[in-house]
Design a protein around this motif. Structure first.
Motif, PDB file in Angstrom:
ATOM      1  N   SER A  43       0.834  -1.199   0.000  1.00 39.61           N
ATOM      2  CA  SER A  43       0.000   0.000   0.000  1.00 39.61           C
ATOM      3  C   SER A  43       0.873   1.254   0.000  1.00 39.61           C
ATOM      4  O   SER A  43       0.506   2.286  -0.528  1.00 39.61           O
ATOM      5  CB  SER A  43      -0.946  -0.010   1.195  1.00 39.61           C
ATOM      6  N   THR A  44       2.065   1.146   0.593  1.00 38.43           N
ATOM      7  CA  THR A  44       2.987   2.289   0.582  1.00 38.43           C
ATOM      8  C   THR A  44       3.364   2.596  -0.862  1.00 38.43           C
ATOM      9  O   THR A  44       3.357   3.747  -1.297  1.00 38.43           O
ATOM     10  CB  THR A  44       4.292   1.959   1.344  1.00 38.43           C
ATOM     11  N   ALA A  45       3.691   1.532  -1.605  1.00 39.55           N
ATOM     12  CA  ALA A  45       4.071   1.723  -3.000  1.00 39.55           C
ATOM     13  C   ALA A  45       2.915   2.377  -3.753  1.00 39.55           C
ATOM     14  O   ALA A  45       3.130   3.254  -4.579  1.00 39.55           O
ATOM     15  CB  ALA A  45       4.448   0.397  -3.620  1.00 39.55           C
ATOM     16  N   GLN A  46       1.685   1.933  -3.472  1.00 37.37           N
ATOM     17  CA  GLN A  46       0.530   2.505  -4.164  1.00 37.37           C
ATOM     18  C   GLN A  46       0.354   3.983  -3.801  1.00 37.37           C
ATOM     19  O   GLN A  46       0.056   4.809  -4.658  1.00 37.37           O
ATOM     20  CB  GLN A  46      -0.741   1.714  -3.848  1.00 37.37           C
ATOM     21  N   ARG A  47       0.562   4.312  -2.533  1.00 34.43           N
ATOM     22  CA  ARG A  47       0.452   5.730  -2.132  1.00 34.43           C
ATOM     23  C   ARG A  47       1.494   6.576  -2.868  1.00 34.43           C
ATOM     24  O   ARG A  47       1.234   7.701  -3.258  1.00 34.43           O
ATOM     25  CB  ARG A  47       0.637   5.871  -0.613  1.00 34.43           C
ATOM     26  N   PHE A  48       2.674   6.002  -3.043  1.00 41.50           N
ATOM     27  CA  PHE A  48       3.745   6.691  -3.751  1.00 41.50           C
ATOM     28  C   PHE A  48       3.354   6.917  -5.215  1.00 41.50           C
ATOM     29  O   PHE A  48       3.555   8.006  -5.766  1.00 41.50           O
ATOM     30  CB  PHE A  48       5.028   5.850  -3.644  1.00 41.50           C
ATOM     31  N   ILE A  49       2.758   5.887  -5.826  1.00 37.56           N
ATOM     32  CA  ILE A  49       2.305   6.024  -7.219  1.00 37.56           C
ATOM     33  C   ILE A  49       1.233   7.115  -7.314  1.00 37.56           C
ATOM     34  O   ILE A  49       1.266   7.963  -8.204  1.00 37.56           O
ATOM     35  CB  ILE A  49       1.766   4.671  -7.751  1.00 37.56           C
ATOM     36  N   GLN A  69       0.026  19.049 -18.732  1.00 39.15           N
ATOM     37  CA  GLN A  69      -1.377  19.169 -19.145  1.00 39.15           C
ATOM     38  C   GLN A  69      -1.980  17.813 -19.520  1.00 39.15           C
ATOM     39  O   GLN A  69      -3.102  17.514 -19.165  1.00 39.15           O
ATOM     40  CB  GLN A  69      -1.485  20.124 -20.349  1.00 39.15           C
ATOM     41  N   ARG A  70      -1.207  17.001 -20.260  1.00 41.13           N
ATOM     42  CA  ARG A  70      -1.762  15.718 -20.740  1.00 41.13           C
ATOM     43  C   ARG A  70      -0.960  14.562 -20.149  1.00 41.13           C
ATOM     44  O   ARG A  70       0.151  14.277 -20.598  1.00 41.13           O
ATOM     45  CB  ARG A  70      -1.734  15.663 -22.271  1.00 41.13           C
ATOM     46  N   VAL A  71      -1.541  13.968 -19.150  1.00 42.64           N
ATOM     47  CA  VAL A  71      -0.858  12.887 -18.437  1.00 42.64           C
ATOM     48  C   VAL A  71      -1.531  11.554 -18.768  1.00 42.64           C
ATOM     49  O   VAL A  71      -2.757  11.450 -18.747  1.00 42.64           O
ATOM     50  CB  VAL A  71      -0.901  13.126 -16.914  1.00 42.64           C
ATOM     51  N   VAL A  72      -0.712  10.543 -19.078  1.00 45.44           N
ATOM     52  CA  VAL A  72      -1.248   9.198 -19.293  1.00 45.44           C
ATOM     53  C   VAL A  72      -0.732   8.283 -18.199  1.00 45.44           C
ATOM     54  O   VAL A  72       0.453   8.273 -17.874  1.00 45.44           O
ATOM     55  CB  VAL A  72      -0.838   8.639 -20.678  1.00 45.44           C
ATOM     56  N   ARG A  73      -1.660   7.543 -17.616  1.00 46.34           N
ATOM     57  CA  ARG A  73      -1.282   6.481 -16.681  1.00 46.34           C
ATOM     58  C   ARG A  73      -1.560   5.184 -17.422  1.00 46.34           C
ATOM     59  O   ARG A  73      -2.727   4.839 -17.677  1.00 46.34           O
ATOM     60  CB  ARG A  73      -2.136   6.606 -15.415  1.00 46.34           C
ATOM     61  N   LEU A  74      -0.483   4.486 -17.818  1.00 45.53           N
ATOM     62  CA  LEU A  74      -0.597   3.297 -18.660  1.00 45.53           C
ATOM     63  C   LEU A  74      -0.483   2.048 -17.789  1.00 45.53           C
ATOM     64  O   LEU A  74       0.517   1.856 -17.100  1.00 45.53           O
ATOM     65  CB  LEU A  74       0.526   3.343 -19.694  1.00 45.53           C
ATOM     66  N   LYS A  75      -1.525   1.201 -17.874  1.00 47.63           N
ATOM     67  CA  LYS A  75      -1.560   0.007 -17.030  1.00 47.63           C
ATOM     68  C   LYS A  75      -1.726  -1.232 -17.888  1.00 47.63           C
ATOM     69  O   LYS A  75      -2.433  -1.193 -18.888  1.00 47.63           O
ATOM     70  CB  LYS A  75      -2.760   0.085 -16.085  1.00 47.63           C
ATOM     71  N   LEU A  95       1.432  10.512  -9.549  1.00 44.24           N
ATOM     72  CA  LEU A  95       0.373  10.825 -10.510  1.00 44.24           C
ATOM     73  C   LEU A  95      -0.134  12.254 -10.288  1.00 44.24           C
ATOM     74  O   LEU A  95      -0.287  13.034 -11.232  1.00 44.24           O
ATOM     75  CB  LEU A  95      -0.745   9.799 -10.329  1.00 44.24           C
ATOM     76  N   LEU A  96      -0.358  12.601  -9.028  1.00 44.94           N
ATOM     77  CA  LEU A  96      -0.840  13.957  -8.711  1.00 44.94           C
ATOM     78  C   LEU A  96       0.221  14.991  -9.085  1.00 44.94           C
ATOM     79  O   LEU A  96      -0.100  16.035  -9.670  1.00 44.94           O
ATOM     80  CB  LEU A  96      -1.183  14.072  -7.223  1.00 44.94           C
ATOM     81  N   ASP A  97       1.474  14.698  -8.753  1.00 46.46           N
ATOM     82  CA  ASP A  97       2.562  15.627  -9.101  1.00 46.46           C
ATOM     83  C   ASP A  97       2.604  15.854 -10.612  1.00 46.46           C
ATOM     84  O   ASP A  97       2.721  16.990 -11.080  1.00 46.46           O
ATOM     85  CB  ASP A  97       3.923  15.070  -8.642  1.00 46.46           C
ATOM     86  N   ALA A  98       2.498  14.760 -11.378  1.00 45.68           N
ATOM     87  CA  ALA A  98       2.553  14.873 -12.841  1.00 45.68           C
ATOM     88  C   ALA A  98       1.385  15.720 -13.353  1.00 45.68           C
ATOM     89  O   ALA A  98       1.545  16.548 -14.249  1.00 45.68           O
ATOM     90  CB  ALA A  98       2.539  13.487 -13.478  1.00 45.68           C
ATOM     91  N   ALA A  99       0.199  15.503 -12.754  1.00 50.56           N
ATOM     92  CA  ALA A  99      -0.985  16.247 -13.211  1.00 50.56           C
ATOM     93  C   ALA A  99      -0.870  17.735 -12.899  1.00 50.56           C
ATOM     94  O   ALA A  99      -1.482  18.568 -13.564  1.00 50.56           O
ATOM     95  CB  ALA A  99      -2.241  15.658 -12.580  1.00 50.56           C
ATOM     96  N   HIS A 100      -0.083  18.073 -11.861  1.00 50.00           N
ATOM     97  CA  HIS A 100       0.109  19.495 -11.542  1.00 50.00           C
ATOM     98  C   HIS A 100       1.176  20.124 -12.437  1.00 50.00           C
ATOM     99  O   HIS A 100       1.215  21.332 -12.606  1.00 50.00           O
ATOM    100  CB  HIS A 100       0.456  19.669 -10.065  1.00 50.00           C
ATOM    101  N   LYS A 101       2.014  19.260 -13.000  1.00 51.51           N
ATOM    102  CA  LYS A 101       3.128  19.776 -13.784  1.00 51.51           C
ATOM    103  C   LYS A 101       2.834  19.765 -15.294  1.00 51.51           C
ATOM    104  O   LYS A 101       3.308  20.626 -16.032  1.00 51.51           O
ATOM    105  CB  LYS A 101       4.352  18.881 -13.493  1.00 51.51           C
ATOM    106  N   GLU A 134      -6.265   5.017  -7.607  1.00 46.42           N
ATOM    107  CA  GLU A 134      -5.754   6.158  -8.372  1.00 46.42           C
ATOM    108  C   GLU A 134      -6.893   7.095  -8.762  1.00 46.42           C
ATOM    109  O   GLU A 134      -6.757   8.321  -8.680  1.00 46.42           O
ATOM    110  CB  GLU A 134      -4.981   5.652  -9.595  1.00 46.42           C
ATOM    111  N   LEU A 135      -8.039   6.523  -9.144  1.00 46.31           N
ATOM    112  CA  LEU A 135      -9.197   7.356  -9.492  1.00 46.31           C
ATOM    113  C   LEU A 135      -9.630   8.192  -8.287  1.00 46.31           C
ATOM    114  O   LEU A 135      -9.949   9.369  -8.410  1.00 46.31           O
ATOM    115  CB  LEU A 135     -10.366   6.476  -9.948  1.00 46.31           C
ATOM    116  N   GLN A 136      -9.599   7.558  -7.132  1.00 43.49           N
ATOM    117  CA  GLN A 136     -10.022   8.236  -5.912  1.00 43.49           C
ATOM    118  C   GLN A 136      -9.053   9.364  -5.550  1.00 43.49           C
ATOM    119  O   GLN A 136      -9.476  10.468  -5.207  1.00 43.49           O
ATOM    120  CB  GLN A 136     -10.087   7.218  -4.779  1.00 43.49           C
ATOM    121  N   ALA A 137      -7.756   9.079  -5.660  1.00 42.57           N
ATOM    122  CA  ALA A 137      -6.760  10.106  -5.338  1.00 42.57           C
ATOM    123  C   ALA A 137      -6.913  11.302  -6.277  1.00 42.57           C
ATOM    124  O   ALA A 137      -6.833  12.465  -5.842  1.00 42.57           O
ATOM    125  CB  ALA A 137      -5.351   9.520  -5.452  1.00 42.57           C
TER     126      ALA A 137
END
Ligand code: SAH
Length: 249
Positions: free
Chosen positions: A62-68, A80-86, A72-78, A99-102
Protein backbone atom coordinates in the motif's frame (compact mmCIF):
# COMPACT_ATOMS: atom_id res chain seq x y z
CA UNK A 1 -4.32 24.75 -13.81
CA UNK A 2 -3.90 21.01 -13.31
CA UNK A 3 -3.81 18.78 -16.36
CA UNK A 4 -6.05 15.88 -17.27
CA UNK A 5 -5.18 12.25 -16.66
CA UNK A 6 -6.10 9.34 -18.92
CA UNK A 7 -5.95 5.93 -17.28
CA UNK A 8 -5.25 3.72 -20.27
CA UNK A 9 -5.27 -0.04 -20.65
CA UNK A 10 -2.13 -1.05 -22.52
CA UNK A 11 -3.52 -4.50 -23.31
CA UNK A 12 -1.76 -7.79 -22.58
CA UNK A 13 1.65 -6.95 -24.02
CA UNK A 14 1.77 -6.85 -27.83
CA UNK A 15 2.21 -3.20 -28.83
CA UNK A 16 -0.58 -3.39 -31.41
CA UNK A 17 -3.14 -4.65 -28.91
CA UNK A 18 -3.72 -1.24 -27.36
CA UNK A 19 -6.90 0.52 -28.56
CA UNK A 20 -6.66 3.19 -31.25
CA UNK A 21 -7.92 5.69 -28.68
CA UNK A 22 -5.23 4.70 -26.22
CA UNK A 23 -2.51 4.94 -28.86
CA UNK A 24 -3.66 8.41 -29.97
CA UNK A 25 -3.65 9.68 -26.41
CA UNK A 26 -0.12 8.29 -25.95
CA UNK A 27 0.98 10.15 -29.08
CA UNK A 28 -0.27 13.41 -27.55
CA UNK A 29 0.87 12.88 -23.97
CA UNK A 30 3.24 15.22 -22.12
CA UNK A 31 4.01 12.62 -19.45
CA UNK A 32 3.44 8.87 -19.24
CA UNK A 33 3.52 6.88 -16.00
CA UNK A 34 3.76 3.20 -16.84
CA UNK A 35 3.68 -0.17 -15.08
CA UNK A 36 6.31 -2.91 -15.13
CA UNK A 37 3.97 -5.07 -17.26
CA UNK A 38 3.94 -2.52 -20.08
CA UNK A 39 6.22 -3.63 -22.94
CA UNK A 40 8.96 -1.16 -23.97
CA UNK A 41 7.71 -1.18 -27.62
CA UNK A 42 4.52 0.53 -26.50
CA UNK A 43 6.51 3.54 -25.35
CA UNK A 44 7.65 4.04 -28.96
CA UNK A 45 4.21 5.64 -29.46
CA UNK A 46 5.19 8.56 -27.23
CA UNK A 47 8.81 9.63 -27.89
CA UNK A 48 7.75 13.22 -27.06
CA UNK A 49 6.61 12.37 -23.54
CA UNK A 50 8.46 12.37 -20.24
CA UNK A 51 8.50 8.69 -19.22
CA UNK A 52 8.00 7.83 -15.56
CA UNK A 53 8.26 4.15 -14.57
CA UNK A 54 6.10 3.39 -11.54
CA UNK A 55 5.59 -0.34 -11.85
CA UNK A 56 6.19 -2.77 -9.12
CA UNK A 57 5.64 -6.40 -10.03
CA UNK A 58 3.89 -8.56 -7.46
CA UNK A 59 4.23 -7.38 -3.89
CA UNK A 60 2.42 -4.10 -4.51
CA UNK A 61 2.37 -2.76 -0.98
CA UNK A 62 0.00 0.00 0.00
CA UNK A 63 2.99 2.29 0.58
CA UNK A 64 4.07 1.72 -3.00
CA UNK A 65 0.53 2.51 -4.16
CA UNK A 66 0.45 5.73 -2.13
CA UNK A 67 3.75 6.69 -3.75
CA UNK A 68 2.30 6.02 -7.22
CA UNK A 69 -0.76 8.13 -6.37
CA UNK A 70 1.53 10.96 -5.32
CA UNK A 71 3.61 10.75 -8.51
CA UNK A 72 0.37 10.83 -10.51
CA UNK A 73 -0.84 13.96 -8.71
CA UNK A 74 2.56 15.63 -9.10
CA UNK A 75 2.55 14.87 -12.84
CA UNK A 76 -0.99 16.25 -13.21
CA UNK A 77 0.11 19.50 -11.54
CA UNK A 78 3.13 19.78 -13.78
CA UNK A 79 1.83 18.59 -17.19
CA UNK A 80 -1.38 19.17 -19.15
CA UNK A 81 -1.76 15.72 -20.74
CA UNK A 82 -0.86 12.89 -18.44
CA UNK A 83 -1.25 9.20 -19.29
CA UNK A 84 -1.28 6.48 -16.68
CA UNK A 85 -0.60 3.30 -18.66
CA UNK A 86 -1.56 0.01 -17.03
CA UNK A 87 -1.22 -3.58 -18.24
CA UNK A 88 -4.35 -5.25 -19.62
CA UNK A 89 -7.50 -3.42 -18.62
CA UNK A 90 -7.12 -0.84 -15.85
CA UNK A 91 -10.38 -1.86 -14.16
CA UNK A 92 -9.39 -5.49 -13.55
CA UNK A 93 -6.89 -6.18 -10.77
CA UNK A 94 -5.13 -2.96 -11.63
CA UNK A 95 -5.53 -0.77 -8.56
CA UNK A 96 -7.41 1.72 -10.71
CA UNK A 97 -9.81 2.60 -7.92
CA UNK A 98 -7.12 3.95 -5.61
CA UNK A 99 -5.75 6.16 -8.37
CA UNK A 100 -9.20 7.36 -9.49
CA UNK A 101 -10.02 8.24 -5.91
CA UNK A 102 -6.76 10.11 -5.34
CA UNK A 103 -7.34 12.11 -8.52
CA UNK A 104 -10.98 12.86 -7.66
CA UNK A 105 -10.01 14.03 -4.18
CA UNK A 106 -7.47 16.39 -5.72
CA UNK A 107 -10.09 17.66 -8.19
CA UNK A 108 -8.15 16.39 -11.20
CA UNK A 109 -10.11 15.27 -14.25
CA UNK A 110 -9.59 11.67 -15.26
CA UNK A 111 -10.92 9.41 -17.98
CA UNK A 112 -10.48 5.65 -18.33
CA UNK A 113 -9.70 3.97 -21.66
CA UNK A 114 -10.31 0.21 -21.53
CA UNK A 115 -7.81 -2.40 -22.65
CA UNK A 116 -7.70 -6.09 -23.55
CA UNK A 117 -7.35 -8.04 -20.34
CA UNK A 118 -4.94 -10.97 -19.98
CA UNK A 119 -7.78 -13.52 -19.82
CA UNK A 120 -8.90 -12.62 -23.33
CA UNK A 121 -5.39 -12.62 -24.78
CA UNK A 122 -4.64 -15.99 -23.16
CA UNK A 123 -7.85 -17.44 -24.63
CA UNK A 124 -6.92 -16.14 -28.07
CA UNK A 125 -3.47 -17.73 -27.83
CA UNK A 126 -4.87 -21.01 -26.55
CA UNK A 127 -7.55 -21.09 -29.24
CA UNK A 128 -10.18 -22.18 -26.72
CA UNK A 129 -13.35 -20.20 -26.15
CA UNK A 130 -14.04 -19.21 -22.55
CA UNK A 131 -17.68 -20.03 -23.27
CA UNK A 132 -17.53 -23.06 -25.59
CA UNK A 133 -21.11 -23.85 -26.47
CA UNK A 134 -22.74 -26.45 -24.28
CA UNK A 135 -19.82 -26.47 -21.85
CA UNK A 136 -19.58 -23.02 -20.29
CA UNK A 137 -22.15 -20.28 -19.89
CA UNK A 138 -20.30 -18.09 -17.44
CA UNK A 139 -16.75 -16.93 -16.79
CA UNK A 140 -15.22 -15.85 -13.51
CA UNK A 141 -12.32 -13.41 -13.34
CA UNK A 142 -10.76 -14.06 -9.95
CA UNK A 143 -7.62 -13.96 -7.89
CA UNK A 144 -6.58 -15.99 -4.88
CA UNK A 145 -4.19 -13.22 -3.89
CA UNK A 146 -5.13 -11.18 -0.84
CA UNK A 147 -3.25 -7.93 -0.40
CA UNK A 148 -1.41 -6.86 2.71
CA UNK A 149 -3.84 -5.72 5.40
CA UNK A 150 -6.93 -6.92 3.51
CA UNK A 151 -9.58 -9.26 4.93
CA UNK A 152 -9.37 -12.91 3.83
CA UNK A 153 -11.24 -14.02 0.74
CA UNK A 154 -13.45 -17.01 0.08
CA UNK A 155 -12.32 -17.24 -3.53
CA UNK A 156 -12.83 -21.03 -3.74
CA UNK A 157 -16.63 -20.87 -3.52
CA UNK A 158 -17.18 -18.75 -6.66
CA UNK A 159 -14.62 -20.87 -8.54
CA UNK A 160 -16.56 -24.03 -7.66
CA UNK A 161 -19.73 -22.43 -9.01
CA UNK A 162 -18.21 -21.07 -12.23
CA UNK A 163 -18.08 -22.97 -15.54
CA UNK A 164 -14.77 -21.34 -16.55
CA UNK A 165 -12.43 -19.50 -14.20
CA UNK A 166 -9.52 -17.25 -15.03
CA UNK A 167 -7.21 -16.81 -12.05
CA UNK A 168 -4.94 -13.78 -12.15
CA UNK A 169 -1.65 -13.64 -10.22
CA UNK A 170 -1.86 -17.28 -9.26
CA UNK A 171 0.91 -19.34 -10.77
CA UNK A 172 3.49 -18.81 -8.01
CA UNK A 173 0.85 -19.98 -5.52
CA UNK A 174 -0.02 -23.00 -7.68
CA UNK A 175 0.43 -25.49 -4.83
CA UNK A 176 -1.78 -23.57 -2.40
CA UNK A 177 -4.38 -22.94 -5.08
CA UNK A 178 -4.52 -26.62 -6.04
CA UNK A 179 -4.82 -27.66 -2.39
CA UNK A 180 -7.61 -25.16 -1.74
CA UNK A 181 -9.59 -26.22 -4.82
CA UNK A 182 -9.21 -29.93 -4.03
CA UNK A 183 -10.29 -29.27 -0.43
CA UNK A 184 -13.27 -27.34 -1.82
CA UNK A 185 -14.35 -30.43 -3.73
CA UNK A 186 -13.02 -29.82 -7.23
CA UNK A 187 -12.19 -33.03 -9.09
CA UNK A 188 -8.45 -33.79 -9.44
CA UNK A 189 -8.93 -34.43 -13.17
CA UNK A 190 -10.36 -30.94 -13.78
CA UNK A 191 -8.51 -29.59 -16.82
CA UNK A 192 -6.60 -26.33 -16.76
CA UNK A 193 -4.19 -24.23 -18.73
CA UNK A 194 -1.33 -21.98 -17.76
CA UNK A 195 -0.53 -19.28 -20.31
CA UNK A 196 2.61 -17.21 -19.98
CA UNK A 197 3.31 -13.98 -21.90
CA UNK A 198 -0.05 -14.07 -23.67
CA UNK A 199 -0.07 -12.08 -26.94
CA UNK A 200 3.74 -11.92 -27.13
CA UNK A 201 5.98 -13.88 -29.55
CA UNK A 202 7.42 -15.83 -26.62
CA UNK A 203 4.01 -16.93 -25.32
CA UNK A 204 3.88 -20.45 -23.90
CA UNK A 205 1.10 -22.64 -22.61
CA UNK A 206 0.83 -25.80 -20.56
CA UNK A 207 -2.25 -28.00 -20.27
CA UNK A 208 -2.65 -30.21 -17.23
CA UNK A 209 -5.08 -31.51 -14.64
CA UNK A 210 -5.72 -29.93 -11.26
CA UNK A 211 -3.81 -32.82 -9.66
CA UNK A 212 -0.71 -31.82 -11.64
CA UNK A 213 -0.94 -28.10 -10.91
CA UNK A 214 1.37 -28.06 -7.83
CA UNK A 215 4.33 -28.81 -10.13
CA UNK A 216 4.00 -25.36 -11.63
CA UNK A 217 4.77 -23.72 -8.30
CA UNK A 218 8.50 -24.20 -8.72
CA UNK A 219 8.72 -22.99 -12.31
CA UNK A 220 10.93 -19.99 -13.01
CA UNK A 221 8.62 -18.21 -15.44
CA UNK A 222 10.10 -15.28 -17.31
CA UNK A 223 6.88 -13.33 -17.80
CA UNK A 224 3.39 -12.92 -16.33
CA UNK A 225 1.27 -16.06 -16.34
CA UNK A 226 -2.40 -16.76 -15.88
CA UNK A 227 -4.37 -19.84 -14.92
CA UNK A 228 -7.52 -20.93 -16.79
CA UNK A 229 -9.67 -23.65 -15.27
CA UNK A 230 -12.66 -25.53 -16.62
CA UNK A 231 -14.15 -28.27 -18.79
CA UNK A 232 -13.55 -26.19 -21.94
CA UNK A 233 -9.86 -27.18 -21.62
CA UNK A 234 -10.59 -30.94 -21.54
CA UNK A 235 -9.47 -31.60 -25.12
CA UNK A 236 -6.17 -29.77 -24.65
CA UNK A 237 -5.53 -31.54 -21.38
CA UNK A 238 -6.28 -34.93 -22.98
CA UNK A 239 -3.72 -34.18 -25.71
CA UNK A 240 -1.08 -33.29 -23.13
CA UNK A 241 -1.93 -36.23 -20.87
CA UNK A 242 0.94 -38.61 -20.35
CA UNK A 243 3.51 -36.20 -21.76
CA UNK A 244 6.02 -34.80 -19.28
CA UNK A 245 5.27 -31.21 -18.26
CA UNK A 246 7.91 -28.91 -19.65
CA UNK A 247 8.48 -26.83 -16.56
CA UNK A 248 11.46 -24.62 -16.08
CA UNK A 249 13.40 -25.71 -13.12
N1 SAH B 1 -5.02 -5.34 -15.36
C1 SAH B 1 -4.37 -6.54 -15.85
C2 SAH B 1 -4.11 -7.53 -14.73
C3 SAH B 1 -3.09 -7.05 -13.71
S1 SAH B 1 -2.76 -8.26 -12.48
C4 SAH B 1 -5.20 -7.17 -16.94
O1 SAH B 1 -6.34 -6.74 -17.16
O2 SAH B 1 -4.73 -8.10 -17.60
C5 SAH B 1 -1.32 -9.03 -13.15
C6 SAH B 1 -1.63 -10.45 -13.59
O3 SAH B 1 -2.24 -10.45 -14.87
C7 SAH B 1 -0.40 -11.32 -13.76
O4 SAH B 1 0.02 -11.87 -12.53
C8 SAH B 1 -0.94 -12.40 -14.69
O5 SAH B 1 -1.71 -13.34 -13.99
C9 SAH B 1 -1.87 -11.60 -15.58
N2 SAH B 1 -1.23 -11.18 -16.84
C10 SAH B 1 -0.99 -9.93 -17.26
N3 SAH B 1 -0.45 -9.92 -18.49
C11 SAH B 1 -0.36 -11.21 -18.88
C12 SAH B 1 0.12 -11.87 -20.06
N4 SAH B 1 0.58 -11.19 -21.10
N5 SAH B 1 0.06 -13.22 -20.09
C13 SAH B 1 -0.41 -13.93 -19.06
N6 SAH B 1 -0.87 -13.37 -17.92
C14 SAH B 1 -0.85 -12.03 -17.83
Amino acid sequence: MAGKVHLIGAGPGAADLITVRGMRLLQQADAVLYDALVQPEMLDYCPQAVLIPVGKRCNKTSTAQRFINKMLLDAAHKYQRVVRLKGGDPMLFGRAQEELQALAQAGIACEVVPGITAALAASADAGVSLTSRGQARNVLFATARVGEGEAGSDWVRPVMAADTTVLYMGVKQAAEIAAALLAGGMRPDTPLLIVENASLPNAREWAMSLAELPQAAGWELAGPAILLVGEVYRAKQALADGLPLQGLG
